[in-house]
Design a protein around this motif. Structure first.
Motif, PDB file in Angstrom:
ATOM      1  N   GLY A  17      -0.920  12.294  -2.787  1.00  0.00           N
ATOM      2  CA  GLY A  17      -0.163  12.138  -1.550  1.00  0.00           C
ATOM      3  C   GLY A  17      -0.774  12.840  -0.355  1.00  0.00           C
ATOM      4  N   ASP A  18      -1.875  13.553  -0.592  1.00  0.00           N
ATOM      5  CA  ASP A  18      -2.531  14.259   0.512  1.00  0.00           C
ATOM      6  C   ASP A  18      -3.967  13.766   0.718  1.00  0.00           C
ATOM      7  OD1 ASP A  18      -3.799  15.263  -1.715  1.00  0.00           O
ATOM      8  OD2 ASP A  18      -3.367  17.364  -1.283  1.00  0.00           O
ATOM      9  N   ASP A  35      -2.089   6.445   3.107  1.00  0.00           N
ATOM     10  CA  ASP A  35      -0.652   6.306   2.912  1.00  0.00           C
ATOM     11  C   ASP A  35      -0.353   5.868   1.477  1.00  0.00           C
ATOM     12  OD1 ASP A  35       2.072   5.894   3.092  1.00  0.00           O
ATOM     13  OD2 ASP A  35       1.939   4.256   4.558  1.00  0.00           O
ATOM     14  N   GLY A  36      -0.431   6.824   0.561  1.00  0.00           N
ATOM     15  CA  GLY A  36      -0.191   6.538  -0.848  1.00  0.00           C
ATOM     16  C   GLY A  36       1.240   6.166  -1.160  1.00  0.00           C
ATOM     17  N   ASP A  37       2.192   6.587  -0.322  1.00  0.00           N
ATOM     18  CA  ASP A  37       3.587   6.204  -0.540  1.00  0.00           C
ATOM     19  C   ASP A  37       3.830   4.755  -0.144  1.00  0.00           C
ATOM     20  OD1 ASP A  37       4.395   8.691  -1.518  1.00  0.00           O
ATOM     21  OD2 ASP A  37       4.921   9.430   0.481  1.00  0.00           O
ATOM     22  N   GLY A  38       3.303   4.346   1.001  1.00  0.00           N
ATOM     23  CA  GLY A  38       3.554   2.999   1.498  1.00  0.00           C
ATOM     24  C   GLY A  38       2.686   1.923   0.883  1.00  0.00           C
ATOM     25  N   PRO A  40       0.420   2.227  -2.309  1.00  0.00           N
ATOM     26  CA  PRO A  40      -0.243   2.914  -3.419  1.00  0.00           C
ATOM     27  C   PRO A  40      -1.356   2.114  -4.094  1.00  0.00           C
ATOM     28  CG  PRO A  40       1.971   2.228  -4.052  1.00  0.00           C
ATOM     29  CD  PRO A  40       1.848   2.007  -2.576  1.00  0.00           C
ATOM     30  N   GLU A 107       0.470  -5.498  -0.053  1.00  0.00           N
ATOM     31  CA  GLU A 107       1.597  -4.575   0.115  1.00  0.00           C
ATOM     32  C   GLU A 107       2.125  -4.586   1.552  1.00  0.00           C
ATOM     33  OE1 GLU A 107       0.976  -0.892  -2.781  1.00  0.00           O
ATOM     34  OE2 GLU A 107      -0.888  -1.335  -1.685  1.00  0.00           O
ATOM     35  N   ASN A 111       5.339  -2.098   2.570  1.00  0.00           N
ATOM     36  CA  ASN A 111       4.951  -0.836   3.211  1.00  0.00           C
ATOM     37  C   ASN A 111       5.759  -0.645   4.494  1.00  0.00           C
ATOM     38  OD1 ASN A 111       3.787   1.348   4.457  1.00  0.00           O
ATOM     39  ND2 ASN A 111       1.688   0.561   4.387  1.00  0.00           N
ATOM     40  N   ARG A 113       5.402   1.436   6.761  1.00  0.00           N
ATOM     41  CA  ARG A 113       4.545   1.885   7.868  1.00  0.00           C
ATOM     42  C   ARG A 113       3.392   0.912   8.097  1.00  0.00           C
ATOM     43  NH1 ARG A 113       6.532   5.633   5.019  1.00  0.00           N
ATOM     44  NH2 ARG A 113       4.857   5.689   3.491  1.00  0.00           N
TER      45      ARG A 113
END
Length: 182
Positions: A17-18, A35-38, A40, A107, A111, A113
């Protein structure tokens, strides 16, 4: 299923995540917060390709002023920058037509974002939504007309001047993944 009828590739990279992608080019360095959350799948894919050295010594093959600078095609590896800029075909085909041998799932519609801002990092693809593989682009200014069809998976945090100076034929010396706890 991918463009080629094969199952879509699912990266095995463990996203923390960083992640920050550091693109070292013949014109300088670009740092991109991923942007691993939006996105992955896209982040995991880039990290795996970067860690394998896939992007080392490829060239940017597409430059559209005020729109995008695009790279990541393995067909540019054995061509000189001048040959890529001139649109010459290499042993493995035209620049802009190659990939890693697989495709990943889009994605852009999941996503939150997915916004093509200046310096956004996104994946290129064919007309098929699930056809992205290794080719990426940086936005040269906001390109919100792309938001509903292409996956954004990172935003430039340093090196906007480098992105603005890139042209077809310039070299991607390496892409490395760093972890930024800030």
């Amino acid at each position: 299923m991918s463009l080629f009828g094969d199952p879509l590739h699912t990266p095995q990279y463990n996203i923390i995540g960083d992640e920050v992608a550091v693109f070292t080019t013949s014109k300088g360095t670009i740092r991109v917060r991923l942007d691993g959350d939006g996105a992955p799948i896209h982040v995991g894919n880039l990290c795996e390709l970067a860690e394998s050295g896939f992007y080392d010594d490829l060239k940017f093959h597409r430059y559209v002023p005020g729109f995008v600078i695009q790279g990541g095609c393995p067909n540019t590896r054995d061509l000189t920058g001048e040959e890529v800029a001139a649109g010459k075909s290499g042993e493995f085909g035209m620049p802009g037509t190659g990939g890693p041998g697989y495709c990943i799932k889009h994605e852009y519609d999941t996503n939150p974002r997915n916004s093509h801002e200046d310096g956004a990092l996104a994946m290129a693809r064919s007309m098929m939504p699930d056809s992205a593989g290794s080719q990426f682009y940086f936005c040269l200014g906001p390109q919100h007309n792309l938001d509903s069809g292409y996956t954004v998976f990172g935003q430039t945090i340093d090196g906007f001047d480098v992105i603005a100076s890139l042209r077809a034929g310039d070299v991607i010396e390496s892409v490395r993944i760093e972890h930024d706890k800030a």
